[in-house]
Structure formats: structure tokens, C-alpha cells
Motif scaffolding. Structure first.
Motif, PDB file in Angstrom:
ATOM      1  N   GLN A  76     -37.452 -81.853 -38.591  1.00  9.42           N
ATOM      2  CA  GLN A  76     -38.063 -81.862 -39.628  1.00  9.42           C
ATOM      3  C   GLN A  76     -36.807 -81.274 -40.673  1.00  9.42           C
ATOM      4  OE1 GLN A  76     -41.316 -83.428 -40.430  1.00  9.42           O
ATOM      5  NE2 GLN A  76     -41.078 -83.926 -38.312  1.00  9.42           N
ATOM      6  N   MET A  77     -37.157 -81.375 -42.039  1.00 15.38           N
ATOM      7  CA  MET A  77     -36.361 -80.919 -43.046  1.00 15.38           C
ATOM      8  C   MET A  77     -36.088 -79.449 -42.939  1.00 15.38           C
ATOM      9  SD  MET A  77     -34.573 -81.602 -45.566  1.00 15.38           S
ATOM     10  CE  MET A  77     -35.025 -82.942 -46.481  1.00 15.38           C
ATOM     11  N   GLU A  78     -37.307 -78.693 -42.443  1.00 16.23           N
ATOM     12  CA  GLU A  78     -37.031 -77.340 -42.002  1.00 16.23           C
ATOM     13  C   GLU A  78     -35.765 -77.059 -41.010  1.00 16.23           C
ATOM     14  OE1 GLU A  78     -39.414 -74.323 -39.276  1.00 16.23           O
ATOM     15  OE2 GLU A  78     -40.610 -75.920 -40.070  1.00 16.23           O
ATOM     16  N   HIS A  79     -35.532 -77.928 -39.994  1.00 15.28           N
ATOM     17  CA  HIS A  79     -34.499 -77.627 -39.199  1.00 15.28           C
ATOM     18  C   HIS A  79     -33.223 -77.991 -39.807  1.00 15.28           C
ATOM     19  CE1 HIS A  79     -38.199 -79.029 -36.667  1.00 15.28           C
ATOM     20  NE2 HIS A  79     -37.852 -77.730 -36.307  1.00 15.28           N
ATOM     21  N   PHE A  80     -33.134 -79.058 -40.786  1.00 11.41           N
ATOM     22  CA  PHE A  80     -31.910 -79.129 -41.608  1.00 11.41           C
ATOM     23  C   PHE A  80     -31.631 -77.908 -42.432  1.00 11.41           C
ATOM     24  CE2 PHE A  80     -29.538 -80.378 -45.281  1.00 11.41           C
ATOM     25  CZ  PHE A  80     -28.472 -81.137 -44.740  1.00 11.41           C
ATOM     26  N   HIS A  81     -32.608 -77.262 -43.078  1.00 13.12           N
ATOM     27  CA  HIS A  81     -32.413 -76.136 -43.706  1.00 13.12           C
ATOM     28  C   HIS A  81     -31.891 -75.066 -42.832  1.00 13.12           C
ATOM     29  CE1 HIS A  81     -33.717 -77.877 -47.322  1.00 13.12           C
ATOM     30  NE2 HIS A  81     -34.780 -78.096 -46.951  1.00 13.12           N
ATOM     31  N   GLN A  82     -32.695 -74.905 -41.516  1.00 12.02           N
ATOM     32  CA  GLN A  82     -31.822 -73.804 -40.749  1.00 12.02           C
ATOM     33  C   GLN A  82     -30.614 -73.924 -40.181  1.00 12.02           C
ATOM     34  OE1 GLN A  82     -34.927 -74.000 -37.560  1.00 12.02           O
ATOM     35  NE2 GLN A  82     -36.538 -73.130 -38.786  1.00 12.02           N
ATOM     36  N   PHE A  83     -30.155 -75.330 -40.214  1.00 14.47           N
ATOM     37  CA  PHE A  83     -28.579 -75.571 -39.794  1.00 14.47           C
ATOM     38  C   PHE A  83     -27.953 -75.258 -40.984  1.00 14.47           C
ATOM     39  CE2 PHE A  83     -25.182 -78.424 -39.403  1.00 14.47           C
ATOM     40  CZ  PHE A  83     -24.377 -77.750 -38.362  1.00 14.47           C
ATOM     41  N   TYR A  84     -28.352 -75.494 -42.151  1.00 11.16           N
ATOM     42  CA  TYR A  84     -27.316 -75.202 -43.479  1.00 11.16           C
ATOM     43  C   TYR A  84     -27.300 -73.756 -43.665  1.00 11.16           C
ATOM     44  CZ  TYR A  84     -26.761 -73.975 -48.446  1.00 11.16           C
ATOM     45  OH  TYR A  84     -26.296 -73.573 -49.471  1.00 11.16           O
ATOM     46  N   CYS A  85     -28.360 -72.823 -43.339  1.00 12.10           N
ATOM     47  CA  CYS A  85     -28.358 -71.371 -43.208  1.00 12.10           C
ATOM     48  C   CYS A  85     -27.200 -71.038 -42.262  1.00 12.10           C
ATOM     49  CB  CYS A  85     -29.873 -70.847 -42.982  1.00 12.10           C
ATOM     50  SG  CYS A  85     -30.821 -70.882 -44.576  1.00 12.10           S
ATOM     51  N   TYR A  86     -27.376 -71.341 -41.050  1.00 14.16           N
ATOM     52  CA  TYR A  86     -26.263 -71.069 -39.936  1.00 14.16           C
ATOM     53  C   TYR A  86     -25.059 -71.384 -40.681  1.00 14.16           C
ATOM     54  CZ  TYR A  86     -23.331 -71.680 -36.010  1.00 14.16           C
ATOM     55  OH  TYR A  86     -22.452 -71.605 -34.967  1.00 14.16           O
ATOM     56  N   LEU A  87     -24.827 -72.707 -41.207  1.00 12.39           N
ATOM     57  CA  LEU A  87     -23.355 -72.916 -41.793  1.00 12.39           C
ATOM     58  C   LEU A  87     -22.949 -71.656 -42.824  1.00 12.39           C
ATOM     59  CD1 LEU A  87     -23.494 -76.836 -42.431  1.00 12.39           C
ATOM     60  CD2 LEU A  87     -22.473 -75.549 -40.399  1.00 12.39           C
ATOM     61  N   VAL A  88     -24.042 -71.283 -43.630  1.00 12.24           N
ATOM     62  CA  VAL A  88     -23.598 -70.454 -44.806  1.00 12.24           C
ATOM     63  C   VAL A  88     -23.230 -69.141 -44.176  1.00 12.24           C
ATOM     64  CG1 VAL A  88     -24.556 -69.054 -46.633  1.00 12.24           C
ATOM     65  CG2 VAL A  88     -24.955 -71.646 -46.522  1.00 12.24           C
ATOM     66  N   TYR A  89     -23.727 -68.774 -43.218  1.00 18.29           N
ATOM     67  CA  TYR A  89     -23.900 -67.334 -42.662  1.00 18.29           C
ATOM     68  C   TYR A  89     -22.257 -67.345 -42.028  1.00 18.29           C
ATOM     69  CZ  TYR A  89     -24.089 -63.462 -39.488  1.00 18.29           C
ATOM     70  OH  TYR A  89     -23.849 -62.202 -38.664  1.00 18.29           O
ATOM     71  N   GLU A  90     -22.108 -68.502 -41.148  1.00 16.50           N
ATOM     72  CA  GLU A  90     -21.022 -68.609 -40.287  1.00 16.50           C
ATOM     73  C   GLU A  90     -19.679 -68.995 -41.171  1.00 16.50           C
ATOM     74  OE1 GLU A  90     -20.381 -68.126 -37.147  1.00 16.50           O
ATOM     75  OE2 GLU A  90     -22.519 -67.262 -37.184  1.00 16.50           O
ATOM     76  N   PHE A  91     -19.867 -69.578 -42.252  1.00 16.70           N
ATOM     77  CA  PHE A  91     -18.820 -69.719 -43.090  1.00 16.70           C
ATOM     78  C   PHE A  91     -18.153 -68.512 -43.980  1.00 16.70           C
ATOM     79  CE2 PHE A  91     -16.613 -70.870 -47.021  1.00 16.70           C
ATOM     80  CZ  PHE A  91     -15.643 -71.636 -46.773  1.00 16.70           C
ATOM     81  N   ASP A  92     -19.281 -67.700 -44.224  1.00 18.74           N
ATOM     82  CA  ASP A  92     -18.918 -66.535 -44.813  1.00 18.74           C
ATOM     83  C   ASP A  92     -18.245 -65.560 -43.973  1.00 18.74           C
ATOM     84  OD1 ASP A  92     -19.509 -64.310 -46.904  1.00 18.74           O
ATOM     85  OD2 ASP A  92     -20.342 -63.454 -45.291  1.00 18.74           O
ATOM     86  N   LYS A  93     -18.556 -65.577 -42.588  1.00 17.12           N
ATOM     87  CA  LYS A  93     -17.750 -64.648 -41.669  1.00 17.12           C
ATOM     88  C   LYS A  93     -16.442 -65.341 -41.582  1.00 17.12           C
ATOM     89  CE  LYS A  93     -19.927 -64.526 -37.941  1.00 17.12           C
ATOM     90  NZ  LYS A  93     -20.522 -64.397 -36.514  1.00 17.12           N
ATOM     91  N   PHE A  94     -16.288 -66.688 -41.528  1.00 15.76           N
ATOM     92  CA  PHE A  94     -15.153 -67.341 -41.089  1.00 15.76           C
ATOM     93  C   PHE A  94     -14.148 -67.260 -42.235  1.00 15.76           C
ATOM     94  CE2 PHE A  94     -12.796 -71.314 -42.033  1.00 15.76           C
ATOM     95  CZ  PHE A  94     -12.126 -71.265 -40.960  1.00 15.76           C
ATOM     96  N   TRP A  95     -14.637 -67.136 -43.642  1.00  7.83           N
ATOM     97  CA  TRP A  95     -13.867 -67.019 -44.824  1.00  7.83           C
ATOM     98  C   TRP A  95     -13.227 -65.579 -44.754  1.00  7.83           C
ATOM     99  CZ3 TRP A  95     -12.103 -70.027 -48.708  1.00  7.83           C
ATOM    100  CH2 TRP A  95     -11.427 -69.597 -49.719  1.00  7.83           C
ATOM    101  N   PHE A  96     -13.843 -64.450 -44.515  1.00 10.48           N
ATOM    102  CA  PHE A  96     -13.457 -63.370 -44.597  1.00 10.48           C
ATOM    103  C   PHE A  96     -12.622 -62.959 -43.435  1.00 10.48           C
ATOM    104  CE2 PHE A  96     -16.889 -62.696 -47.495  1.00 10.48           C
ATOM    105  CZ  PHE A  96     -16.017 -61.964 -48.727  1.00 10.48           C
ATOM    106  N   GLU A  97     -12.634 -63.688 -42.390  1.00 10.18           N
ATOM    107  CA  GLU A  97     -11.854 -63.342 -41.044  1.00 10.18           C
ATOM    108  C   GLU A  97     -10.568 -64.044 -41.379  1.00 10.18           C
ATOM    109  OE1 GLU A  97     -14.288 -65.197 -37.886  1.00 10.18           O
ATOM    110  OE2 GLU A  97     -15.330 -63.656 -37.727  1.00 10.18           O
ATOM    111  N   GLU A  98     -10.710 -65.296 -41.932  1.00  9.65           N
ATOM    112  CA  GLU A  98      -9.396 -65.904 -42.164  1.00  9.65           C
ATOM    113  C   GLU A  98      -8.576 -65.482 -43.482  1.00  9.65           C
ATOM    114  OE1 GLU A  98      -8.145 -68.944 -40.799  1.00  9.65           O
ATOM    115  OE2 GLU A  98      -9.555 -68.491 -39.436  1.00  9.65           O
ATOM    116  N   GLU A  99      -8.963 -64.555 -44.311  1.00 12.11           N
ATOM    117  CA  GLU A  99      -8.334 -63.896 -45.341  1.00 12.11           C
ATOM    118  C   GLU A  99      -7.515 -64.639 -46.096  1.00 12.11           C
ATOM    119  OE1 GLU A  99      -6.423 -60.690 -43.487  1.00 12.11           O
ATOM    120  OE2 GLU A  99      -8.163 -59.465 -43.294  1.00 12.11           O
TER     121      GLU A  99
END
Length: 136
Positions: A76-99
Motif C-alpha cells: 500500500q501507499m503506507e509501505h512506499f512512505h515507510q521506504f521513503y522515511c528509510y531513505l531520508v534517515y539513511e541519506f542523512d547519515k550518508f551525507w554526514f559520513e561522506e562529509e
């Protein structure tokens, strides 16, 4: 910028909060309402780009294993939103790790992150969520 009135719908003020130009509708790149719904934090262009990334992964079938492993029944759309939230969280970590040197290198790091996610999605037992992250 809650204390500054918007001068017009099309104005350079949009650039001040992260849009690429003076008309925010051009940044949504075909994501429309879905991009707007997922826009829950101040880095507007990042949210729109991650929505596009999630949608393209869904459309090209790369999310199939993840969704089959995560959902019993039809996704369902809820599962897409959950995946989007995962991407946001992981991209934030990735961005700061990559500097990165500056925000001007965003596209380069976005592509690097996209490749990382695509590699994770190649595994048949993958589940990428905030609550139950299973990385092969």
C-alpha cells in the motif's frame, strides 16, 4: 522563514530555502502531490529527490524483493512512505559520513547513495525499514 512574507508565488525567495529556481513547481520533477506529501523537513530539494529515487526504484522493479519480504498481501501507499522515511534517515547519515565539500556536490552524492541502495536491493532477502533493518 516563518517571519518573512512571500512576495509572490514566483520569486527568488524559493532559492533561499533550497529550491533550484524561483518557481517551486519546477523542482517537483513529475512527483507532484507525492513529492509534496513526502516533504516533511526543511531541505526541500533533498525530499523531492528522495521521492523521485523511491518512485523510480518502485517503477523499475528494484523494490520488489523489499516489498515482498516486508508486506504480506498487496503493498500500500503506507509501505512506499515507510521506504521513503528509510531513505531520508539513511541519506542523512550518508551525507554526514561522506562529509561533502559543499551542497553544490549534492548530485554526485545523491548518485552515490542511489547506487548504494540499488546494491542493497539486489539481495532477495532484503528488508529496508527503520524498525527492522535487515541488510544482507
Amino acid at each position: 522563514m516563518p517571519h518573512e512574507n512571500l512576495k509572490a508565488r514566483i520569486t527568488k525567495q524559493w532559492c533561499d530555502i533550497g529550491f533550484q529556481g524561483d518557481d517551486p513547481k519546477t523542482d517537483f520533477r513529475g512527483m507532484g502531490l507525492l513529492g509534496l506529501v513526502n516533504l516533511v523537513y526543511s531541505y526541500a530539494i533533498v525530499g523531492i529527490n528522495l521521492t523521485e529515487m523511491a518512485y523510480s526504484l518502485l517503477k523499475n522493479g528494484a523494490l520488489k524483493s523489499h516489498l515482498y519480504n516486508m508486506v504480506s498481501g498487496s503493498p500500500q501507499m503506507e509501505h512506499f512512505h515507510q521506504f521513503y522515511c528509510y531513505l531520508v534517515y539513511e541519506f542523512d547519515k550518508f551525507w554526514f559520513e561522506e562529509e561533502p565539500e559543499s551542497i553544490m556536490h549534492f548530485n554526485q552524492y545523491r548518485e552515490k547513495f542511489h547506487e548504494k541502495i540499488k546494491r542493497l536491493l539486489l539481495h532477495c532477502d532484503v528488508i529496508l525499514t527503520l524498525q527492522n533493518k535487515k541488510n544482507p
